[in-house]
Design an enzyme around this catalytic site. Structure first.
Site, PDB file in Angstrom:
ATOM      1  CB  CYS A 143      -0.880   0.115   1.283  1.00  0.00           C
ATOM      2  SG  CYS A 143      -2.006   1.377   1.517  1.00  0.00           S
ATOM      3  CB  CYS A 173      -3.346   4.026  -5.316  1.00  0.00           C
ATOM      4  SG  CYS A 173      -4.497   3.082  -4.273  1.00  0.00           S
TER       5      CYS A 173
HETATM    6  N1  DGL Z   1      -4.119   0.607  -1.765  1.00  0.00           N
HETATM    7  C1  DGL Z   1      -3.726   1.971  -1.110  1.00  0.00           C
HETATM    8  C2  DGL Z   1      -2.454   2.375  -1.766  1.00  0.00           C
HETATM    9  O1  DGL Z   1      -1.621   1.720  -2.327  1.00  0.00           O
HETATM   10  C3  DGL Z   1      -4.580   2.730  -0.786  1.00  0.00           C
HETATM   11  C4  DGL Z   1      -5.950   2.764  -0.766  1.00  0.00           C
HETATM   12  C5  DGL Z   1      -6.662   3.370   0.238  1.00  0.00           C
HETATM   13  O2  DGL Z   1      -6.980   4.690   0.198  1.00  0.00           O
HETATM   14  O3  DGL Z   1      -6.917   2.869   1.499  1.00  0.00           O
HETATM   15  O4  DGL Z   1      -2.201   3.592  -1.719  1.00  0.00           O
END
Ligand code: DGL
Length: 254
Positions: free
Chosen positions: A73, A179
């Site tokens: 993430c 993301c």
């Molecule tokens: N998947 C997450 C990232 O790579 C973020 C998504 C969220 O806002 O929770 O930033």
């Protein structure tokens, strides 16, 4: 040689694509994935809120004696990777928007960096911009991860059309998927953009980085077959089937 699991987490299903890339690079490892669906999204929260959530997730994963942690993430990496690295004795691998390959592909136009609002506000992102962001434009995408969580392809298509309609695409050289959720939209984005626009993400690079670190620290597993376990803080009856489906999809995304 070490057969303990590797912890991998995200705010939801986004990191499942990263997990798929990790299993391709390291097929003998045991991965434990946690999606913090109950507390998602992270990207519209504050740094402090995300740090607290990350602490809980990591404490939970540590009960399984993890030998390394992958923050699948970008948002949680920006908010909490430095904090974790200062506290933990096992390796902590984070993710950041793949700006470097995008900048290397630069041909005189713009590089659009799609990420959550919180990722784009982090010190870590500012320093990345200083190194590789000469032609980059940050594009916060609040609400987009939710469409991936809900498997709302029609909503995502509409969101992306609106997003790109503000740009002259003949003056764009690359789009960075900063993301992990957005990587699942890569086939859709590829269809929407001219072939010459490069689309980058951090999944394969993160997998290579994990392999390097495990090799250096002699933490690789020698088991003949690896396996994956998935958990969510949300409703498992709803979320786990989506995770399984996205894992297969993630294996196919280049
Ligand atoms: N998947 C997450 C990232 O790579 C973020 C998504 C969220 O806002 O929770 O930033």
């Amino acid at each position: 040689m070490d057969t303990r699991p590797i912890g991998v987490f995200d705010s939801g299903v986004g990191g499942i694509g990263t997990l798929a890339a990790l299993t391709k690079e390291l097929p003998n490892e045991h991965f434990l994935y946690f999606g913090d669906t109950l507390h998602s999204p992270y990207g519209t929260k504050t740094t402090e809120e995300v740090q607290l959530l990350v602490r809980d997730v990591v404490a939970h994963m540590e009960q399984s004696q993890i030998k390394a942690l992958v923050i699948a993430c970008n948002t949680a990496t920006g908010a909490a990777a430095a904090m974790l690295r200062a506290e933990k004795t096992y390796p902590v691998i984070g993710m950041e928007p793949a700006l470097k390959p995008a900048e290397e592909h630069w041909q005189g136009g713009r590089i659009l960096v799609m990420a959550t609002p919180l990722t784009l506000r982090q010190e870590k992102f500012f320093s990345l911009m200083e190194r590789f962001g000469a032609h980059a434009v940050p594009l916060p995408c609040p609400g987009l991860m939710e469409l991936v969580e809900q498997e709302d392809d029609i909503g995502a298509q509409k969101y992306l059309e609106d997003l790109f309609s503000g740009w002259q695409l003949d003056k764009v050289d690359a789009v960075v998927l900063g993301c992990t959720h957005y990587v699942f939209l890569k086939p859709m984005i590829r269809q929407m953009l001219p072939e010459r626009i490069l689309i980058t993400d951090g999944n394969a690079g993160t997998a290579r980085q994990l392999k390097r670190v495990l090799t250096d620290k002699e933490l690789l597993s020698d088991s003949l077959t690896g396996y994956v376990e998935m958990e969510t803080s949300g409703d498992p009856d709803i979320v786990l089937p989506v995770m399984h489906k996205l894992f297969v999809k993630g294996l196919e995304i280049e």
